[in-house]
Design a protein around this motif. Structure first.
Motif, PDB file in Angstrom:
ATOM      1  N   LEU A 152     -31.371 101.646 157.409  1.00 42.89           N
ATOM      2  CA  LEU A 152     -31.042 102.090 156.056  1.00 42.89           C
ATOM      3  C   LEU A 152     -29.764 102.934 156.061  1.00 42.89           C
ATOM      4  O   LEU A 152     -28.894 102.760 155.202  1.00 42.89           O
TER       5      LEU A 152
ATOM      6  N   GLY B 109     -34.909  98.765 168.197  1.00 37.16           N
ATOM      7  CA  GLY B 109     -34.923  98.035 166.939  1.00 37.16           C
ATOM      8  C   GLY B 109     -33.827  97.014 166.794  1.00 37.16           C
ATOM      9  O   GLY B 109     -33.701  96.376 165.763  1.00 37.16           O
TER      10      GLY B 109
ATOM     11  N   ASN C 165     -41.368  91.627 152.525  1.00 35.70           N
ATOM     12  CA  ASN C 165     -42.175  92.372 153.495  1.00 35.70           C
ATOM     13  C   ASN C 165     -43.563  92.713 152.971  1.00 35.70           C
ATOM     14  O   ASN C 165     -44.542  92.608 153.696  1.00 35.70           O
TER      15      ASN C 165
ATOM     16  N   ALA D 138     -30.082  98.491 163.897  1.00 36.35           N
ATOM     17  CA  ALA D 138     -30.274  99.905 164.208  1.00 36.35           C
ATOM     18  C   ALA D 138     -29.104 100.445 165.027  1.00 36.35           C
ATOM     19  O   ALA D 138     -28.813 101.637 164.986  1.00 36.35           O
TER      20      ALA D 138
ATOM     21  N   LYS E 272     -40.834 102.768 165.152  1.00 37.74           N
ATOM     22  CA  LYS E 272     -40.677 101.808 164.045  1.00 37.74           C
ATOM     23  C   LYS E 272     -40.086 102.491 162.816  1.00 37.74           C
ATOM     24  O   LYS E 272     -39.205 101.954 162.161  1.00 37.74           O
ATOM     25  N   ILE E 273     -40.573 103.685 162.512  1.00 42.58           N
ATOM     26  CA  ILE E 273     -40.066 104.425 161.356  1.00 42.58           C
ATOM     27  C   ILE E 273     -38.606 104.822 161.586  1.00 42.58           C
ATOM     28  O   ILE E 273     -37.764 104.681 160.697  1.00 42.58           O
TER      29      ILE E 273
ATOM     30  N   GLY F  82     -36.252 101.896 161.053  1.00 43.06           N
ATOM     31  CA  GLY F  82     -36.038 101.632 159.628  1.00 43.06           C
ATOM     32  C   GLY F  82     -35.028 102.587 159.023  1.00 43.06           C
ATOM     33  O   GLY F  82     -34.162 102.181 158.242  1.00 43.06           O
TER      34      GLY F  82
END
Length: 193
Positions: free
Chosen positions: A124, A20, A156, A24, A116-117, A120
């Motif tokens: 965060l 990512g 988004n 990330a 992908k999750i 994210g």
């Protein structure tokens, strides 16, 4: 020589196990360089992140270069930068060789959905940790955070063509304007006494 190898291996591991991109990687860089190795402080990590975001190049490479340079000068910067870049280069090269066959494998396709999750969540987590460590929190900083969060969701969700650089610049200008106004009023108040 031992420290150069340690820098290389530390950033190689970060580059190898982080999907990512730079955002990330921030949480892993902070964990390795601030908490585990104590190469830099939390404040330096915050400063590196801000500077790396505003300078050309990927944020992870800029962070690695800074940490390496701080520990071992030019060669430290080279070792850390190579360490963080090499895994991505090798992985992308191998994927490019077999891309058509690689993407057809349903297991790999599903794995990328999960990645992908996870990316994210890592981004965060890095944002929350940076905000927690910010020293001068005010109603204004919470407002900027909330507005930017809502803006990013809208961008988004509605597929708006608005650069995050514009959002950062506007946020920075608002913060600078508030600082100038506070400073001006503080000086006026000091003169009136």
């Amino acid at each position: 020589m031992k420290l150069l190898l340690e820098l290389f291996l530390c950033f190689f591991k970060i580059g190898l196990f982080t999907f990512g991109g730079g955002y990330a990687m921030i949480a892993l860089i902070e964990n390795a360089c601030v908490e585990a190795k104590k190469w830099i402080t939390h404040d330096e990590m915050m400063n590196i992140t801000v500077i790396a975001e505003s300078t050309p190049g990927p944020i992870a490479i800029n962070c690695a270069t800074f940490v390496g340079y701080k520990q071992k000068g030019f060669w430290g910067a080279v070792a850390a930068t190579l360490g963080v870049v090499l895994p991505s280069f090798i992985i992308i090269y191998l994927i490019a060789l077999y891309f058509n066959k690689f993407i057809e494998i349903s297991l790999i396709s599903h794995a990328f959905q999960g990645i992908k999750i996870a990316v994210g969540i890592l981004i965060l987590d890095a944002g929350i940790n940076m905000f927690k460590k910010m020293k001068n929190k005010s109603l204004f900083s919470y407002t900027i955070l909330l507005i930017n969060f809502i803006l990013m969701l809208c961008i988004n969700y509605f597929s708006l063509n608005l650069s995050t650089v514009v959002i950062m610049l506007v946020s920075g200008l608002l913060s600078l304007s508030l600082f100038i106004c506070k400073d001006h009023f503080a000086k006026r108040e000091g003169e009136s006494k």
